[in-house]
Design a protein around this motif. Structure first.
Motif, PDB file in Angstrom:
ATOM      1  N   ILE A  97       0.947  -1.113   0.119  1.00 39.15           N
ATOM      2  CA  ILE A  97      -0.108   0.048  -0.104  1.00 39.15           C
ATOM      3  C   ILE A  97       0.705   1.272   0.007  1.00 39.15           C
ATOM      4  N   TRP A  98       0.807   2.193  -1.059  1.00 33.76           N
ATOM      5  CA  TRP A  98       1.617   3.163  -1.192  1.00 33.76           C
ATOM      6  C   TRP A  98       0.593   4.634  -1.393  1.00 33.76           C
ATOM      7  N   THR A  99       1.599   5.659  -0.711  1.00 34.70           N
ATOM      8  CA  THR A  99       0.861   6.802  -0.901  1.00 34.70           C
ATOM      9  C   THR A  99       1.821   7.551  -1.841  1.00 34.70           C
ATOM     10  N   LEU A 100       1.468   8.510  -2.797  1.00 37.82           N
ATOM     11  CA  LEU A 100       2.396   9.072  -3.473  1.00 37.82           C
ATOM     12  C   LEU A 100       2.425  10.427  -3.221  1.00 37.82           C
ATOM     13  N   PRO A 101       3.363  11.304  -3.630  1.00 32.60           N
ATOM     14  CA  PRO A 101       3.387  12.546  -3.236  1.00 32.60           C
ATOM     15  C   PRO A 101       2.493  13.396  -3.725  1.00 32.60           C
ATOM     16  N   GLU A 102       2.077  14.619  -3.265  1.00 38.07           N
ATOM     17  CA  GLU A 102       1.182  15.487  -3.869  1.00 38.07           C
ATOM     18  C   GLU A 102       1.666  15.731  -5.193  1.00 38.07           C
ATOM     19  N   GLY A 103       0.551  15.819  -6.214  1.00 41.32           N
ATOM     20  CA  GLY A 103       0.749  16.039  -7.482  1.00 41.32           C
ATOM     21  C   GLY A 103       1.248  15.044  -8.343  1.00 41.32           C
ATOM     22  N   ASP A 104       1.745  13.895  -7.759  1.00 43.16           N
ATOM     23  CA  ASP A 104       2.159  12.894  -8.427  1.00 43.16           C
ATOM     24  C   ASP A 104       1.166  11.463  -8.434  1.00 43.16           C
ATOM     25  N   ALA A 105       1.030  10.835  -9.564  1.00 43.30           N
ATOM     26  CA  ALA A 105       0.036   9.705  -9.642  1.00 43.30           C
ATOM     27  C   ALA A 105       0.517   8.735 -10.643  1.00 43.30           C
ATOM     28  N   ASP A 106       2.187   8.922 -10.720  1.00 45.98           N
ATOM     29  CA  ASP A 106       2.682   7.845 -11.542  1.00 45.98           C
ATOM     30  C   ASP A 106       3.125   6.625 -10.729  1.00 45.98           C
ATOM     31  N   TYR A 107       2.190   5.694 -10.241  1.00 42.37           N
ATOM     32  CA  TYR A 107       2.904   4.427  -9.465  1.00 42.37           C
ATOM     33  C   TYR A 107       3.085   3.477 -10.591  1.00 42.37           C
ATOM     34  N   SER A 108       2.745   3.645 -11.872  1.00 43.29           N
ATOM     35  CA  SER A 108       3.077   2.451 -12.894  1.00 43.29           C
ATOM     36  C   SER A 108       4.532   2.708 -13.295  1.00 43.29           C
ATOM     37  N   GLY A 109       4.999   4.052 -13.305  1.00 42.30           N
ATOM     38  CA  GLY A 109       6.514   4.171 -13.620  1.00 42.30           C
ATOM     39  C   GLY A 109       7.102   3.661 -12.327  1.00 42.30           C
ATOM     40  N   ARG A 110       6.827   3.792 -11.239  1.00 41.87           N
ATOM     41  CA  ARG A 110       7.536   3.277 -10.001  1.00 41.87           C
ATOM     42  C   ARG A 110       7.531   1.598 -10.102  1.00 41.87           C
ATOM     43  N   TRP A 111       6.557   1.205 -10.104  1.00 46.89           N
ATOM     44  CA  TRP A 111       6.567  -0.373 -10.406  1.00 46.89           C
ATOM     45  C   TRP A 111       7.561  -0.942 -11.304  1.00 46.89           C
ATOM     46  N   SER A 112       7.202  -0.318 -12.651  1.00 46.08           N
ATOM     47  CA  SER A 112       8.110  -0.590 -13.637  1.00 46.08           C
ATOM     48  C   SER A 112       9.806  -0.277 -13.518  1.00 46.08           C
ATOM     49  N   LEU A 113       9.955   0.637 -12.614  1.00 48.66           N
ATOM     50  CA  LEU A 113      11.390   0.697 -12.279  1.00 48.66           C
ATOM     51  C   LEU A 113      11.585  -0.435 -11.205  1.00 48.66           C
ATOM     52  N   LEU A 114      11.081  -0.533 -10.369  1.00 50.16           N
ATOM     53  CA  LEU A 114      11.170  -1.516  -9.374  1.00 50.16           C
ATOM     54  C   LEU A 114      11.279  -2.972  -9.961  1.00 50.16           C
ATOM     55  N   LYS A 115      10.619  -3.427 -10.831  1.00 46.68           N
ATOM     56  CA  LYS A 115      10.444  -4.728 -11.484  1.00 46.68           C
ATOM     57  C   LYS A 115      11.911  -4.808 -12.484  1.00 46.68           C
ATOM     58  N   SER A 116      12.107  -3.935 -13.279  1.00 42.87           N
ATOM     59  CA  SER A 116      13.390  -3.777 -13.982  1.00 42.87           C
ATOM     60  C   SER A 116      14.471  -3.818 -13.155  1.00 42.87           C
ATOM     61  N   THR A 117      14.702  -3.022 -12.108  1.00 44.72           N
ATOM     62  CA  THR A 117      15.880  -3.066 -11.290  1.00 44.72           C
ATOM     63  C   THR A 117      16.239  -4.302 -10.657  1.00 44.72           C
ATOM     64  N   PHE A 118      15.005  -5.106 -10.271  1.00 43.83           N
ATOM     65  CA  PHE A 118      15.030  -6.540  -9.493  1.00 43.83           C
ATOM     66  C   PHE A 118      15.504  -7.580 -10.794  1.00 43.83           C
ATOM     67  N   SER A 119      14.864  -7.304 -11.857  1.00 44.71           N
ATOM     68  CA  SER A 119      15.017  -8.309 -13.023  1.00 44.71           C
ATOM     69  C   SER A 119      16.461  -8.357 -13.659  1.00 44.71           C
ATOM     70  N   ARG A 120      17.195  -7.200 -13.515  1.00 43.05           N
ATOM     71  CA  ARG A 120      18.667  -7.082 -14.050  1.00 43.05           C
ATOM     72  C   ARG A 120      19.529  -8.471 -13.390  1.00 43.05           C
ATOM     73  N   HIS A 121      19.195  -8.667 -12.385  1.00 46.50           N
ATOM     74  CA  HIS A 121      19.933  -9.708 -11.688  1.00 46.50           C
ATOM     75  C   HIS A 121      20.083 -11.130 -12.106  1.00 46.50           C
ATOM     76  N   PHE A 122      18.792 -11.243 -13.019  1.00 50.60           N
ATOM     77  CA  PHE A 122      18.562 -12.826 -13.399  1.00 50.60           C
ATOM     78  C   PHE A 122      18.557 -12.773 -14.906  1.00 50.60           C
ATOM     79  N   PRO A 123      18.779 -14.197 -15.408  1.00 46.91           N
ATOM     80  CA  PRO A 123      18.891 -14.212 -16.772  1.00 46.91           C
ATOM     81  C   PRO A 123      17.444 -14.362 -17.311  1.00 46.91           C
ATOM     82  N   ALA A 124      17.290 -14.179 -18.481  1.00 46.81           N
ATOM     83  CA  ALA A 124      15.743 -14.036 -19.164  1.00 46.81           C
ATOM     84  C   ALA A 124      15.281 -15.667 -19.291  1.00 46.81           C
ATOM     85  N   SER A 125      13.795 -15.814 -18.872  1.00 47.34           N
ATOM     86  CA  SER A 125      13.126 -17.135 -18.905  1.00 47.34           C
ATOM     87  C   SER A 125      12.763 -16.990 -20.306  1.00 47.34           C
ATOM     88  N   PHE A 126      11.969 -18.409 -20.431  1.00 48.83           N
ATOM     89  CA  PHE A 126      11.229 -18.392 -21.726  1.00 48.83           C
ATOM     90  C   PHE A 126      10.539 -17.112 -22.034  1.00 48.83           C
TER      91      PHE A 126
END
Length: 174
Positions: free
Chosen positions: A63-92
């Motif tokens: 559960i997140w609360t974003l800063p005033e004037g900001d609604a871009d949670y999708s960009g944050r999740w995209s950054l988190l997922k890509s940052t984590f994924s960089r450590h692993f080889p691609a699957s099928f």
């Protein structure tokens, strides 16, 4: 192609579920240090406030609360997922995932629900914290280490024996 409509209320609070592509995986808890590192990097680059979180083997709730004037949670999740994924080889990967430069580690999308009021927030915080019991990973919420529940206990917001048994607390879209 589907047209996904997401709530975009600047400074809003949302409940999220993100899931690995392989629901049998235990990667999120086996690599919890890398996930925490990716979370921290995302938080530093794109600030937000975490009200509650629970990491399970194949999915997480937050559960997140974003800063005033900001609604871009999708960009944050995209950054988190890509940052984590960089450590692993691609699957099928399908041709679509290859074109979009996705490794296939995560399910492509995520579930989000905008929190409406204090009652809705409390129900979702309880759900986040109870989830390891719901999934049969532990018999007591206190026994799951990867949860903000422990922070709530330290602050005196929940008791150490809160929801200690496998009794359902609400039903939400997971």
């Amino acid at each position: 192609m589907s047209n996904y409509r997401r709530s975009t209320v600047p400074g809003g609070t949302w409940f999220f579920t993100l899931t690995l592509a392989d629901r049998r995986s235990r990667l999120l808890v086996e690599e919890i240090a890398l996930l925490r590192q990716a979370y921290g990097q995302t938080l530093q680059a794109r600030p937000f406030r975490t009200l509650a979180i629970c990491i399970l083997p194949d999915h997480l709730h937050a559960i997140w609360t974003l800063p005033e004037g900001d609604a871009d949670y999708s960009g944050r999740w995209s950054l988190l997922k890509s940052t984590f994924s960089r450590h692993f080889p691609a699957s099928f990967r399908t041709a679509s995932k290859t074109r979009k430069r996705e490794k296939g580690l995560w399910q492509r999308r995520f579930w989000e629900h905008q929190i409406r009021d204090a009652t809705d927030l409390q129900r979702h915080v309880d759900y986040v914290h109870f989830n390891p019991v719901k999934h049969g990973l532990v018999n007591s919420v206190a026994n799951w280490p990867h949860s903000s529940y422990h922070r709530y206990v330290e602050k005196g917001l929940l008791s150490q024996d809160w929801a200690g048994s496998n009794t359902a607390i609400g039903s939400f879209g997971e």
